[in-house]
Design a protein around this motif. Structure first.
Motif, short mmCIF file in Angstrom:
data_model
loop_
_atom_site.label_atom_id
_atom_site.label_comp_id
_atom_site.label_asym_id
_atom_site.label_seq_id
_atom_site.Cartn_x
_atom_site.Cartn_y
_atom_site.Cartn_z
N ALA A 155 0.81 -1.22 0.00
CA ALA A 155 0.00 0.00 0.00
C ALA A 155 0.84 1.28 0.00
N PRO A 156 1.94 1.37 0.80
CA PRO A 156 2.72 2.61 0.75
C PRO A 156 3.29 2.91 -0.64
N LEU A 157 3.72 1.86 -1.37
CA LEU A 157 4.24 2.09 -2.72
C LEU A 157 3.10 2.47 -3.67
N ARG A 158 1.92 1.88 -3.49
CA ARG A 158 0.78 2.27 -4.33
C ARG A 158 0.42 3.74 -4.09
N ARG A 159 0.48 4.15 -2.82
CA ARG A 159 0.18 5.57 -2.53
C ARG A 159 1.26 6.48 -3.13
N LEU A 160 2.53 6.01 -3.13
CA LEU A 160 3.61 6.80 -3.72
C LEU A 160 3.40 6.96 -5.22
N VAL A 161 2.98 5.87 -5.88
CA VAL A 161 2.70 5.94 -7.32
C VAL A 161 1.61 6.96 -7.58
N GLU A 162 0.56 6.94 -6.77
CA GLU A 162 -0.54 7.91 -6.94
C GLU A 162 -0.05 9.34 -6.72
N TRP A 163 0.73 9.54 -5.65
CA TRP A 163 1.21 10.89 -5.35
C TRP A 163 2.11 11.42 -6.46
N THR A 164 3.03 10.58 -6.93
CA THR A 164 3.95 11.00 -7.98
C THR A 164 3.20 11.35 -9.26
N ALA A 165 2.24 10.51 -9.63
CA ALA A 165 1.44 10.77 -10.83
C ALA A 165 0.66 12.07 -10.69
N ASP A 166 0.11 12.31 -9.50
CA ASP A 166 -0.69 13.52 -9.27
C ASP A 166 0.19 14.77 -9.24
N TYR A 167 1.31 14.69 -8.51
CA TYR A 167 2.15 15.88 -8.34
C TYR A 167 2.85 16.27 -9.63
N ARG A 200 18.26 6.91 -9.40
CA ARG A 200 16.96 7.40 -8.92
C ARG A 200 15.82 6.39 -9.11
N SER A 201 15.89 5.55 -10.17
CA SER A 201 14.79 4.61 -10.42
C SER A 201 14.66 3.57 -9.32
N ALA A 202 15.72 3.35 -8.52
CA ALA A 202 15.65 2.39 -7.42
C ALA A 202 14.63 2.81 -6.37
N LEU A 203 14.23 4.06 -6.40
CA LEU A 203 13.28 4.60 -5.43
C LEU A 203 11.91 3.95 -5.53
N VAL A 211 11.68 11.72 0.03
CA VAL A 211 11.08 12.22 1.27
C VAL A 211 9.63 11.76 1.37
N MET A 212 8.90 11.81 0.25
CA MET A 212 7.50 11.38 0.28
C MET A 212 7.41 9.87 0.53
N ARG A 213 8.29 9.08 -0.08
CA ARG A 213 8.24 7.63 0.18
C ARG A 213 8.50 7.35 1.66
N ALA A 214 9.49 8.06 2.23
CA ALA A 214 9.78 7.86 3.65
C ALA A 214 8.56 8.21 4.51
N LYS A 215 7.85 9.25 4.11
CA LYS A 215 6.65 9.64 4.88
C LYS A 215 5.58 8.56 4.79
N LEU A 216 5.38 8.01 3.60
CA LEU A 216 4.35 6.98 3.43
C LEU A 216 4.75 5.66 4.09
N GLU A 217 6.06 5.36 4.12
CA GLU A 217 6.55 4.14 4.76
C GLU A 217 6.73 4.33 6.27
#
Length: 721
Positions: free
Chosen positions: A75-87, A296-299, A334-340
């Motif tokens: 779920a945290p990675l799914r939320r990151l995908v959503e946030w990145t796509a939106d931002y 960067r893609s390792a993120l 930073v956003m991934r760390a926040k979601l994780e």
């Protein structure tokens, strides 16, 4: 679940609904195969309530075909995908694609056939075959990978296989990775380092979101400090991720990591073979890969239990991706760390103004390492005024810099000449008619590369042989190279010091981690006296016998009116100066400039970094520029100049009126043609509180244009070309 909503790996398609066959178990995050027309596509099951789509009746749904035996995308990675796509205003599928490699990585354990050179020359050695064998060397990979490495077709490689010059090798691609030992060789930290490491260890154990700025001068031991945080994550049985800005830094980092932890971490970058990428991806997804170091893609990889993220050299502009999904890895980390809900460490000797601002307002916690480790001193720095002390005619190195190089050679010490310009010369023209060689696909000059006898465009990669005569007036021996690149500086060094052993370090010569390792080994063995390099040598390297740095053209980065020009120049020179005097011997830096009174150069020479950053920050604040304002670029491109111009004007005419937001343009982009496409730009400038993404989404969503025209949005742009 009787039906599933999918994101399929096609950025042009929105969410699609499918029926889940009886007996198939799926959940949000499951990786599946679904039919799409006559094709089969990989997709990821998503929560239906998070993806709006038109409801489809049960009778129209097609069955899912297969679910992979993999842990679901968490779920945290799914939320990151959503946030990145939106931002960053990108399709969900385009972001999700970075989390899922090719379908081969999703399959179960197996072996594959790779190929390598045998060392035997074929009976018929054509120029293409010779080139392929020379470039492949000891490398190994699939036929297609070796063809790319060798710069030839697949058929040439297959011919070499038949001729016995290349042989097949069976490779087991799921061998387990070794586990790093957190107590293998702990370093002796000084008091400041130990205090910083203790805070980071505590943050890892707390298991909460905590962004840290690790701000330490070059040579202060930042890597050793965050290694202690990584060790704590390993002890806790969790995974750690280290992001590096350049693939060339990976190999030296791996060796440094192995010395501390007893084995290398798992690497992730574009230089890996397909079998290596598959093995790494599966180990990351299963949790077996305890520490990953990568670009960067390792993120976006699906870590099973991520406990720490480190962004090394966090100020680097190369963390901003300039094509595809145009995200900034520092901010997404930073956003991934926040979601994780984990700590993230941004390590830098020259933090970006945006990062400094976040520390000043208390959003990031700051750890400072103000001095070099072990009593080493920062190098002395001096500016060389090229107007008062110019180089000899036809030369580029000032007399004082030449004297310093001579002295260093006499002392058996190493030197570095820094010029952020690849090739021999940035422009070639005809002295008779004035013809200038320009790329046919871009608004850019062709750069001469004398080693390969080619003219090359550094934007699109177009190459042509260096001609003997002017193509315009046909005059022979009339072509003149204007300005210096690193190859020209290397020629000058060879004339001045014929016995000196030199090395050119650019992306043309250090194109893989193996090449970087070879360069490091030669430097450490004392086989190189003078390095001539671009920004590739400004960071990450530690050579105790390198005591002199000469900056050939400090004014180069200040041209062009870039928002971050002064900051970037300061960072580059500060970073490259940090290569000098990292051991027992004291270092010095000589900076060549035509304007020693420029504020950025005065700050560098006087060591007043805080004063420089304060002035730059205040200028940004007064102009409401990042981090005090928002920018977004809208780039319109087409093979037809008229078409691109018309769509850009259409977008400009439809620009919404909004308080605290201005739209500038359209205007031809500074790089008005790129890869054969004409480009126009609009720039959106807004206050921090303005919902820029929502406004742009609604603005562009109400317009239409031909498919031959591309419209891309770059949120928080770093390049203004």
């Amino acid at each position: 679940m009787s039906r599933a909503r999918l994101i399929v790996m096609n950025a042009a398609l929105g969410p699609l609904d499918y029926r889940v066959p009886h007996g198939m178990q799926v959940e949000p995050g499951s990786v599946v195969v679904a039919p799409l027309g006559p094709r089969q596509m990989i997709g990821v099951v998503w929560e239906p309530e998070r993806l709006a789509t038109q409801e489809v009746g049960e009778n129209r749904l097609r069955n899912l075909l297969h679910v992979y035996d993999l842990p679901p995308i968490a779920a945290p990675l799914r939320r990151l995908v959503e946030w990145t796509a939106d931002y960053y205003l990108s399709p969900l599928a385009a972001v999700l694609r970075m989390a899922l490699p090719s379908s081969g990585a999703l399959e179960g354990a197996r072996s594959i056939t790779e190929y390598r050179a045998t060392g035997r020359a074929p009976e018929r050695l054509t120029p293409q075959r010779a080139q392929a064998l020379e470039r492949i060397g000891e490398r190994q990979g699939l036929v297609s990978e070796l063809a790319i490495i060798g710069g030839v077709s697949d058929g040439v490689i297959r011919g070499l296989v038949k001729a016995g010059a290349i042989e097949a090798v069976e490779v087991q691609i799921d061998d387990p990775f070794p586990v790093p030992d957190p107590d293998h060789d702990p370093p002796a930290l000084d008091e400041t380092q130990a205090d910083a490491a203790a805070e980071l260890r505590e943050a890892v154990n707390a298991g909460q979101f905590a962004p840290w700025l690790l701000d330490g001068v070059t040579g202060s031991g930042k890597t050793e400090v965050y290694f202690e945080a990584i060790a704590e994550a390993i002890r806790a049985g969790r995974q750690a991720l280290v992001l590096l800005p350049e693939i060339a830094l990976t190999e030296p980092f791996l060796k440094r990591f192995a010395a501390r932890f007893g084995c290398e971490p798992v690497a992730w970058h574009s230089g890996l073979r397909q079998s290596q990428r598959r093995r790494a991806w599966r180990a990351i997804a299963s949790g077996e890969a305890r520490v990953t170091v990568g670009a960067r893609s390792a993120l976006f990889l699906p870590y099973r239990d991520l406990g720490l993220i480190v962004v090394d050299e966090a100020h680097e502009a190369s963390f901003k991706q300039e094509d595809g999904v145009q995200y900034h890895a520092r901010d997404v980390a930073v956003m991934r760390a926040k979601l994780e809900e984990i700590p993230v460490v941004l390590a830098s000797a020259t933090p970006a103004i945006e990062t400094r601002h976040m520390a000043e307002i208390g959003t990031y916690r700051e750890l400072k390492l103000p001095a070099r480790y072990g009593g080493a001193r920062l190098p002395d720095m001096a500016a060389l005024d090229l107007l008062r002390d110019p180089p000899a005619r036809g030369r580029w190195l000032a007399p004082k810099l030449v004297e310093a190089l001579e002295e260093n050679l006499a002392n058996g010490e190493q030197s570095l000449l820094f010029l952020n310009r690849r090739g021999y010369a940035p422009l070639t023209l005809c002295r008779r008619c004035g013809y200038r060689f320009q790329c046919p696909n871009c608004t850019a000059w062709m750069v001469e590369h004398r080693f390969t006898r080619r003219l090359a465009c550094h934007h699109c990669g177009h190459m042509m042989p260096a001609p003997d005569a002017c193509p315009e007036c046909r005059e022979e021996d009339a072509l003149v190279a204007c300005g210096p690149g690193v190859e020209r500086i290397a020629d000058e060094v060879a004339l001045l010091f014929p016995d000196a052993r030199t090395a050119i370090v650019t992306s043309d010569t250090i194109w893989s981690p193996a090449k970087a390792a070879e360069f490091v080994a030669r430097m450490e063995a004392g086989e190189i006296d003078i390095v001539i390099g671009t920004q590739l040598v400004t960071k990450g390297y530690h050579f105790p016998n390198l005591t002199l740095v000469g900056v050939v053209d400090a004014d180069l980065g200040l041209a062009g009116g870039d928002l971050r020009a002064a900051e970037r120049t300061f960072q580059q020179i500060q970073q490259v100066s940090g290569r000098a005097g990292r051991g027992d011997k004291h270092g010095r830096v000589l900076v060549q400039t035509h304007d020693p009174s420029a504020p950025v150069l005065q700050a560098l020479v006087s060591g007043d970094a805080e004063g420089f950053y304060a002035a730059e920050t205040e200028a940004r604040r007064a102009a409401a520029m990042p981090p005090f304002g928002r920018l977004a670029a809208i780039i319109v491109s087409s093979e037809s100049q008229a078409e691109a111009n018309e769509v850009a004007r259409q977008i400009g005419r439809a620009a919404p009126a909004h308080d605290n937001m201005a739209v500038f343009g359209p205007a031809p982009a500074p790089l008005a043609m790129l890869r054969g496409r004409h480009r126009f730009r609009l720039l959106v400038h807004a206050n921090r509180a303005v919902p820029v993404q929502d406004i742009i989404r609604e603005w562009l969503g109400g317009l239409s244009w031909k498919s031959s025209t591309r419209v891309t949005v770059d949120v928080d742009p770093y390049s203004f070309l």
